[in-house]
Design an enzyme around this catalytic site. Structure first.
Site, mmCIF file in Angstrom:
data_model
loop_
_atom_site.group_PDB
_atom_site.id
_atom_site.type_symbol
_atom_site.label_atom_id
_atom_site.label_comp_id
_atom_site.label_asym_id
_atom_site.label_seq_id
_atom_site.Cartn_x
_atom_site.Cartn_y
_atom_site.Cartn_z
ATOM 1 N N GLY A 2 1.629 -7.315 3.596
ATOM 2 C CA GLY A 2 2.555 -6.616 2.722
ATOM 3 C C GLY A 2 2.636 -5.139 3.026
ATOM 4 N N ARG A 3 3.625 -4.502 2.418
ATOM 5 C CA ARG A 3 3.826 -3.068 2.606
ATOM 6 C C ARG A 3 4.417 -2.506 1.325
ATOM 7 N NH1 ARG A 3 4.423 0.060 7.187
ATOM 8 N NH2 ARG A 3 5.485 2.026 6.837
ATOM 9 N N GLY A 4 3.927 -1.341 0.923
ATOM 10 C CA GLY A 4 4.444 -0.681 -0.268
ATOM 11 C C GLY A 4 4.535 0.807 -0.046
ATOM 12 N N GLY A 5 4.783 1.540 -1.111
ATOM 13 C CA GLY A 5 4.912 2.991 -1.014
ATOM 14 C C GLY A 5 3.616 3.665 -0.620
ATOM 15 N N VAL A 9 -0.791 -3.535 3.738
ATOM 16 C CA VAL A 9 -1.907 -4.385 3.348
ATOM 17 C C VAL A 9 -2.126 -5.441 4.426
ATOM 18 C CG1 VAL A 9 -2.837 -5.955 1.609
ATOM 19 C CG2 VAL A 9 -1.377 -4.042 0.908
ATOM 20 N N LYS A 26 -5.965 -2.268 2.224
ATOM 21 C CA LYS A 26 -4.740 -1.491 2.033
ATOM 22 C C LYS A 26 -4.942 -0.150 2.710
ATOM 23 C CE LYS A 26 -3.543 -0.422 -2.247
ATOM 24 N NZ LYS A 26 -2.853 -0.232 -3.546
ATOM 25 N N ASP A 130 3.545 1.290 -12.107
ATOM 26 C CA ASP A 130 4.389 0.479 -11.230
ATOM 27 C C ASP A 130 4.195 -1.004 -11.555
ATOM 28 O OD1 ASP A 130 6.254 0.000 -9.261
ATOM 29 O OD2 ASP A 130 4.829 0.100 -7.608
#
Length: 139
Positions: A2-5, A9, A26, A130
């Site tokens: 995964g990828r976020g702000g 991950v 992460k 969030d």
């Protein structure tokens, strides 16, 4: 996986954490300040609870800032609600066994667990900022 702000991950096997199997690492994006990582580590240390992702380790080095947590093989609540090809691919990467999707009682259970986690965080003066189905992880 995964990828976020905050960062990317990865699901990895860490020999230094026997008994956990694959874990989630992460890694902060290069533009994230190492102080942000340490602030998240501080919050995770303060809020141990059965419905909050456990902190297993971290690295505060500016060029390698990362947080290690348990890997939630069930993916996110979002994955099980959307059932999109991307969601199915994410679940497969995580090693999810079973049929994606949730019954109404499983959905309600996940939401009650998330609510208990938020109550716990708020009682420790921590605001998540969030909260969304993509950030509610299932084991």
């Amino acid at each position: 996986v995964g990828r976020g702000g905050f960062g990317v991950v990865y699901a990895v096997e860490l020999p230094s954490l026997p008994g956990w199997g694959r874990v989630a690492v992460k890694r902060a994006l290069s533009e994230v300040d190492a102080r942000e990582v340490m602030a998240e580590v501080s919050n995770l240390r303060r809020c141990a609870h059965r419905d909050v992702l456990p902190l297993l380790g971290y690295c505060g080095a500016p060029r390698a800032a990362c947080i290690v947590t348990a890997l939630m093989r069930g993916g996110s609540l979002d994955d099980h609600l959307l059932l999109s090809p991307d969601a199915r691919a994410r679940l497969q990467k995580l090693g999810f066994k079973g049929t994606p999707g949730l019954s109404w009682s499983q959905r309600l259970s996940a939401l009650c667990d998330a609510a208990r986690a938020l109550v716990h965080l708020h009682s420790n003066l921590i605001l998540h900022r969030d909260v969304k189905t993509a950030n509610i992880l299932l084991d």
